[in-house]
Motif scaffolding. Structure first.
Motif, PDB file in Angstrom:
ATOM      1  N   UNK A  75       0.839  -1.209   0.000  1.00 42.54           N
ATOM      2  CA  UNK A  75       0.000   0.000   0.000  1.00 42.54           C
ATOM      3  C   UNK A  75       0.870   1.254   0.000  1.00 42.54           C
ATOM      4  N   UNK A  76       1.858   1.283   0.872  1.00 38.71           N
ATOM      5  CA  UNK A  76       2.751   2.449   0.936  1.00 38.71           C
ATOM      6  C   UNK A  76       3.474   2.644  -0.404  1.00 38.71           C
ATOM      7  N   UNK A  77       3.976   1.562  -0.991  1.00 39.16           N
ATOM      8  CA  UNK A  77       4.663   1.653  -2.279  1.00 39.16           C
ATOM      9  C   UNK A  77       3.716   2.116  -3.381  1.00 39.16           C
ATOM     10  N   UNK A  78       2.523   1.546  -3.426  1.00 41.87           N
ATOM     11  CA  UNK A  78       1.552   1.927  -4.461  1.00 41.87           C
ATOM     12  C   UNK A  78       1.112   3.376  -4.316  1.00 41.87           C
ATOM     13  N   UNK A  79       0.966   3.847  -3.083  1.00 38.83           N
ATOM     14  CA  UNK A  79       0.621   5.263  -2.871  1.00 38.83           C
ATOM     15  C   UNK A  79       1.708   6.164  -3.464  1.00 38.83           C
ATOM     16  N   UNK A  80       2.956   5.807  -3.212  1.00 34.38           N
ATOM     17  CA  UNK A  80       4.077   6.601  -3.733  1.00 34.38           C
ATOM     18  C   UNK A  80       4.163   6.502  -5.254  1.00 34.38           C
ATOM     19  N   UNK A  81       4.034   5.318  -5.787  1.00 33.12           N
ATOM     20  CA  UNK A  81       4.097   5.142  -7.240  1.00 33.12           C
ATOM     21  C   UNK A  81       2.962   5.883  -7.951  1.00 33.12           C
ATOM     22  N   UNK A  82       1.802   5.903  -7.346  1.00 36.62           N
ATOM     23  CA  UNK A  82       0.660   6.618  -7.931  1.00 36.62           C
ATOM     24  C   UNK A  82       0.961   8.103  -8.021  1.00 36.62           C
ATOM     25  N   UNK A  83       1.611   8.642  -7.005  1.00 34.23           N
ATOM     26  CA  UNK A  83       1.978  10.072  -7.018  1.00 34.23           C
ATOM     27  C   UNK A  83       3.013  10.373  -8.106  1.00 34.23           C
ATOM     28  N   UNK A  84       3.765   9.368  -8.510  1.00 38.98           N
ATOM     29  CA  UNK A  84       4.863   9.582  -9.449  1.00 38.98           C
ATOM     30  C   UNK A  84       4.479   9.450 -10.923  1.00 38.98           C
ATOM     31  N   UNK A  85       3.230   9.077 -11.206  1.00 37.72           N
ATOM     32  CA  UNK A  85       2.849   8.916 -12.616  1.00 37.72           C
ATOM     33  C   UNK A  85       1.637   9.765 -12.955  1.00 37.72           C
ATOM     34  N   UNK A  86       1.560  10.131 -14.204  1.00 39.46           N
ATOM     35  CA  UNK A  86       0.400  10.855 -14.720  1.00 39.46           C
ATOM     36  C   UNK A  86      -0.407   9.982 -15.690  1.00 39.46           C
ATOM     37  N   UNK A  87       0.094   8.810 -16.016  1.00 40.90           N
ATOM     38  CA  UNK A  87      -0.548   7.945 -17.008  1.00 40.90           C
ATOM     39  C   UNK A  87      -1.799   7.296 -16.420  1.00 40.90           C
ATOM     40  N   UNK A  88      -2.920   7.505 -17.084  1.00 38.99           N
ATOM     41  CA  UNK A  88      -4.213   7.014 -16.589  1.00 38.99           C
ATOM     42  C   UNK A  88      -4.249   5.491 -16.481  1.00 38.99           C
ATOM     43  N   UNK A  89      -3.686   4.782 -17.450  1.00 37.96           N
ATOM     44  CA  UNK A  89      -3.728   3.324 -17.401  1.00 37.96           C
ATOM     45  C   UNK A  89      -2.913   2.782 -16.225  1.00 37.96           C
ATOM     46  N   UNK A  90      -1.779   3.404 -15.964  1.00 32.11           N
ATOM     47  CA  UNK A  90      -0.950   2.967 -14.837  1.00 32.11           C
ATOM     48  C   UNK A  90      -1.647   3.309 -13.518  1.00 32.11           C
ATOM     49  N   UNK A  91      -2.212   4.494 -13.417  1.00 27.78           N
ATOM     50  CA  UNK A  91      -2.948   4.867 -12.201  1.00 27.78           C
ATOM     51  C   UNK A  91      -4.106   3.906 -11.950  1.00 27.78           C
TER      52      UNK A  91
END
Length: 156
Positions: A75-91
């Motif tokens: 969860x902590x990693x995914x929260x950080x990774x989500x903040x680092x991308x703008x791509x809708x499919x990845x989010x």
């Protein structure tokens, strides 16, 4: 012998397929290709894996604590990774993975409390990667519905 682990296997396979779809979409090498369970290119992951397997093998309670720790870290990693991308499919994939990890965390936490005889409102685990209020907000909320069905290469 705990149902939590068997139930999560199918979900984790679905999560792996979703990430593999992203890797294919963005033409990235799969870091797990040709590797067995517990085999990693990063020695830190290998060390952590071995440590957690050893800890989890001691008892059901320890196995559940390892399950909680892994989901909390995810969860902590995914929260950080989500903040680092703008791509809708990845989010979208990250959001689905995160929801799955929150549901898994709830399951492990509830079973851990039941196994240890703790009250549903008394913690048996101290969060290490989320703050206590984030952790409590997850474990004391209802399971979340949804899924990653319909995932196909290039389909979002």
């Amino acid at each position: 012998g705990l149902r939590n682990f068997g139930n999560i296997v199918q979900s984790e396979r679905q999560h792996q397929r979703a990430v593999q779809t992203l890797l294919q979409t963005y033409r990235l090498a799969d870091p797990t290709a040709g590797k067995r369970a517990g085999e990693f290119t990063d020695p830190e992951f290998t060390r952590l894996y071995q440590q957690l397997v050893t800890q989890g093998a001691r008892s059901n309670e320890d196995a559940l604590k390892v399950g909680v720790l892994i989901e909390e870290l995810d969860i902590a990693d995914l929260n950080e990774l989500t903040r680092q991308t703008q791509r809708a499919d990845i989010k979208w994939v990250y959001a689905n993975l995160n929801r799955g990890s929150r549901n898994h965390l709830r399951s492990f936490d509830m079973t851990l409390k039941r196994q240890s005889g703790a009250s549903a409102y008394v913690g048996t685990y101290q969060p290490q990667h989320l703050n206590q209020s984030e952790y409590d907000a997850i474990v004391y909320s209802a399971p979340e519905r949804g899924g990653m069905g319909g995932m196909g290469a290039g389909r979002w």
